[in-house]
Write an enzyme that holds these catalytic residues in place. Structure first.
Site, short mmCIF file in Angstrom:
data_model
loop_
_atom_site.label_atom_id
_atom_site.label_comp_id
_atom_site.label_asym_id
_atom_site.label_seq_id
_atom_site.Cartn_x
_atom_site.Cartn_y
_atom_site.Cartn_z
N GLU A 63 -3.57 1.79 3.89
CA GLU A 63 -4.48 1.15 2.93
C GLU A 63 -4.41 1.84 1.58
O GLU A 63 -3.81 2.91 1.44
CB GLU A 63 -5.92 1.23 3.46
CG GLU A 63 -6.39 2.68 3.62
CD GLU A 63 -7.81 2.83 4.14
OE1 GLU A 63 -8.31 1.92 4.82
OE2 GLU A 63 -8.43 3.87 3.85
N HIS A 65 -7.11 1.95 -2.24
CA HIS A 65 -8.40 1.55 -2.81
C HIS A 65 -8.66 2.35 -4.06
O HIS A 65 -7.95 3.32 -4.36
CB HIS A 65 -9.52 1.75 -1.77
CG HIS A 65 -9.32 2.95 -0.89
ND1 HIS A 65 -9.35 4.23 -1.39
CD2 HIS A 65 -9.05 3.07 0.43
CE1 HIS A 65 -9.13 5.08 -0.39
NE2 HIS A 65 -8.93 4.41 0.73
N HIS A 69 -9.72 10.17 -1.91
CA HIS A 69 -10.05 10.99 -0.75
C HIS A 69 -9.60 12.42 -1.00
O HIS A 69 -8.56 12.65 -1.61
CB HIS A 69 -9.28 10.56 0.51
CG HIS A 69 -9.62 9.24 1.07
ND1 HIS A 69 -10.89 8.85 1.39
CD2 HIS A 69 -8.83 8.20 1.44
CE1 HIS A 69 -10.86 7.64 1.91
NE2 HIS A 69 -9.62 7.21 1.94
N HIS A 103 -1.84 5.15 1.73
CA HIS A 103 -1.95 6.34 2.58
C HIS A 103 -2.15 5.94 4.04
O HIS A 103 -2.78 4.92 4.34
CB HIS A 103 -3.06 7.27 2.11
CG HIS A 103 -4.41 6.62 1.99
ND1 HIS A 103 -4.74 5.82 0.94
CD2 HIS A 103 -5.50 6.65 2.80
CE1 HIS A 103 -5.99 5.39 1.09
NE2 HIS A 103 -6.47 5.88 2.22
N CYS A 117 -12.29 14.32 5.92
CA CYS A 117 -12.08 13.45 4.77
C CYS A 117 -13.34 13.40 3.92
O CYS A 117 -14.40 12.98 4.38
CB CYS A 117 -11.70 12.05 5.24
SG CYS A 117 -11.41 10.90 3.89
MN MN Z 1 -8.57 5.44 2.71
#
Ligand code: MN
Length: 152
Positions: A63, A65, A69, A103, A117
């Site tokens: 994914e 976005h 992270h 990632h 995370c």
């Molecule tokens: Mn992610």
């Protein structure tokens, strides 16, 4: 636990009073054999710290976005795709995932593989790769091998 003070002990890669949510492959899901524990989700912090763990052969969603992270590998050895780079990772490697960067994590070493995370509390929905984007990623030999589970 939100808003409460407290000490939550750790054992066997779980924490006291932290819900353990396990997701199984269901045929359509873009992830496999991964669990999630949310360790901190205090509104005043503005971020959440989560622990994800994959069973051997498991993987997280591929994914990207807007939100970023901060990841620290916490258990086991595995591989990480970051953008177009594939890297072997181990405890306590750090992985910084910028906005809009593909990632995925994979438990490639025949053992459980987990990572902490750090993520914004307010975050956008992840995007999954389109067919064209997946083809472009697969055009990179190391990425294709990673996606096919042929690393490690
Ligand atoms: Mn992610």
């Amino acid at each position: 636990m939100t808003g409460q003070s407290g000490i939550r002990g750790f054992g066997d890669f779980r924490w006291e009073a932290v819900e353990h949510r396990r997701y199984k492959k269901d045929g359509s899901a873009p992830f496999r054999d991964i669990s999630r524990q949310v360790l901190f989700e205090e509104p005043a912090l503005g971020c959440e710290l989560r622990y994800f763990e994959m069973a051997p052969g498991g993987y997280s969603t591929l994914e990207r976005h807007q939100h970023m992270h901060g990841v620290m590998v916490f258990r086991g050895h595995g591989h990480c795709l970051l953008g177009t780079e594939v890297r072997a990772v181990k405890p306590f490697d750090l992985v910084t995932i910028p906005a809009w960067t593909w990632h995925q994590f994979r438990a490639t070493n025949g053992e459980a593989f987990g990572f902490l995370c750090l993520v914004n509390r307010d975050r956008d929905r992840p995007q999954l790769p389109t067919e064209a984007e997946m083809l472009a990623l697969r055009g990179i030999a190391a990425v294709a091998a990673f996606l096919d589970g042929n690393v490690g």
